[in-house]
Design an enzyme around this catalytic site. Structure first.
Site, PDB file in Angstrom:
ATOM      1  N   HIS A   1       9.516  -9.418   1.684  1.00 45.23           N
ATOM      2  CA  HIS A   1       8.583  -8.457   2.529  1.00 45.23           C
ATOM      3  C   HIS A   1       7.463  -8.355   1.604  1.00 45.23           C
ATOM      4  O   HIS A   1       7.706  -8.563   0.258  1.00 45.23           O
ATOM      5  CB  HIS A   1       9.243  -7.186   2.985  1.00 45.23           C
ATOM      6  CG  HIS A   1       9.924  -6.306   2.065  1.00 45.23           C
ATOM      7  ND1 HIS A   1       9.066  -5.363   1.187  1.00 45.23           N
ATOM      8  CD2 HIS A   1      11.020  -6.080   1.615  1.00 45.23           C
ATOM      9  CE1 HIS A   1       9.564  -4.694   0.534  1.00 45.23           C
ATOM     10  NE2 HIS A   1      10.943  -4.913   0.727  1.00 45.23           N
TER      11      HIS A   1
ATOM     12  N   CYS B   1      15.319  -6.408  -2.604  1.00 42.10           N
ATOM     13  CA  CYS B   1      14.583  -7.212  -1.602  1.00 42.10           C
ATOM     14  C   CYS B   1      13.499  -8.011  -2.837  1.00 42.10           C
ATOM     15  O   CYS B   1      13.781  -8.007  -3.839  1.00 42.10           O
ATOM     16  CB  CYS B   1      13.740  -6.367  -0.932  1.00 42.10           C
ATOM     17  SG  CYS B   1      14.736  -5.789   0.636  1.00 42.10           S
TER      18      CYS B   1
END
Length: 338
Positions: free
Chosen positions: A127, A140
């Protein structure tokens, strides 16, 4: 009154105009920068190099880079930021489970996670986010916002994402191995007309890119087994016979796609991945495919589920909860983090 413009003035004006046009053209053209020289937040994106075909993504943790391949051709590279100490990003092979353009974290104070491509239900995703130039996330893979938008536009559910300490560039394996006949196109057309409607994942994605079912085939030399998953659910499993079982199969990811835009043949394109820079040179992708055999039932199941974009993964790990996280179909070499 008529203004008289001298020759020197005209030449000066033409010079300025030409210089301006050259500057505009230079600004519009992609700038050639070495991958290792990209500043934090910088990226390159050239989708025209491969307008169509299956997409595969490689995240290199040591380099803090993300590489995007379509039909075996690199169309993008970007800087990234992976997990910081104590929240290391797990390595292994993942498939995209969910896409959400306007996602917010349910764990970290409702933090925005634009253009989210989910890799695990436990919280690992690609992301947009802050890129300080070093690992800084909670696990992440953070990307530049503009790059994440472009990446979001080319991924689908089931797109493979390889996170590793080292990986090879995609190569083409012309040998179809155990799963394709000589007339692959006819086989797939027959399968497409007769296969049943696939079951959907229990968790429905909020935003998806239209695509066929996500097909994943896992071959384990440790257990001499083959598992077939369709949209995150096991649909078949069977015994694998590995020639020269004393030799490792090696860690390979194969993505099924056409040879070219107008070519009717299908081939496997492969990427090797490693826990370190030490590479198993004895196990080449073509050699690995040639060594795998299955009984008639599992081969029929593969053919009944096969489609362009299908992913096959070979591992030397057992297919236990330690290496495969349920319907996530995550083949991990490190422990997952939240």
């Amino acid at each position: 009154m008529v203004a008289v413009v001298g020759r020197r003035t005209v030449l000066a004006g033409l010079g300025a105009l030409v210089a301006g046009l050259v500057a505009q053209r230079a600004a519009a053209e992609p700038q050639v920068v070495a991958v290792d020289e990209l500043a934090p937040g910088a990226f390159a994106w050239h989708p025209e190099r491969a307008p169509a075909g299956p997409v595969a993504i490689v995240v290199s943790i040591p380099d803090q880079r993300v590489y995007v391949y379509r039909n075996g051709v690199r169309i993008g590279v970007s800087t990234c930021s992976t997990g910081k100490p104590g929240h290391e990003t797990p390595t292994g092979v993942f498939t995209i489970l969910e896409k959400d353009k306007h996602h917010r974290s349910s764990t970290y104070n409702n933090a925005p996670m634009p253009n989210m491509n989910r890799l695990t239900w436990s919280g690992i995703a690609l992301h947009a986010g802050n890129l300080p130039g070093y690992p800084a996330s909670h696990g992440c893979v953070r990307l530049p916002l503009a790059f994440s938008e472009r990446l979001f536009g080319v991924t689908t559910l089931g797109t493979p994402v390889i996170i590793a300490d080292a990986a090879t560039y995609p190569g083409t394996v012309l040998h179809p191995g155990l799963v394709l006949s000589d007339d692959a196109k006819a086989t797939l057309q027959t399968v497409a007309s007769t296969s049943a409607k696939p079951a959907r994942p229990a968790k429905t994605p909020k935003t998806t890119t239209p695509s066929g079912p996500a097909i994943s085939i896992l071959v384990s030399s440790a257990e001499q087994s083959i598992v077939i998953m369709r949209d995150g659910h096991v649909v078949a499993s069977g015994k694998a016979t590995i020639a020269e079982p004393e030799r490792p199969l090696g860690n390979h990811v194969y993505v099924l796609g056409p040879v070219g835009d107008d070519d009717q043949r299908l081939v496997w394109r492969t990427i090797g991945y490693y826990d370190s820079t030490a590479r198993d040179v004895e196990s080449t992708p073509s050699d690995t495919l040639a060594r795998i055999r299955g009984d008639q039932a599992i081969i029929a199941a593969i053919q009944n589920n096969l489609a362009p974009g299908a992913v096959m993964i070979t591992v030397d790990l057992p297919l236990s909860a330690d290496s495969r996280t349920g319907r996530d179909f995550v083949i991990m070499t490190d422990q997952a983090v939240g």
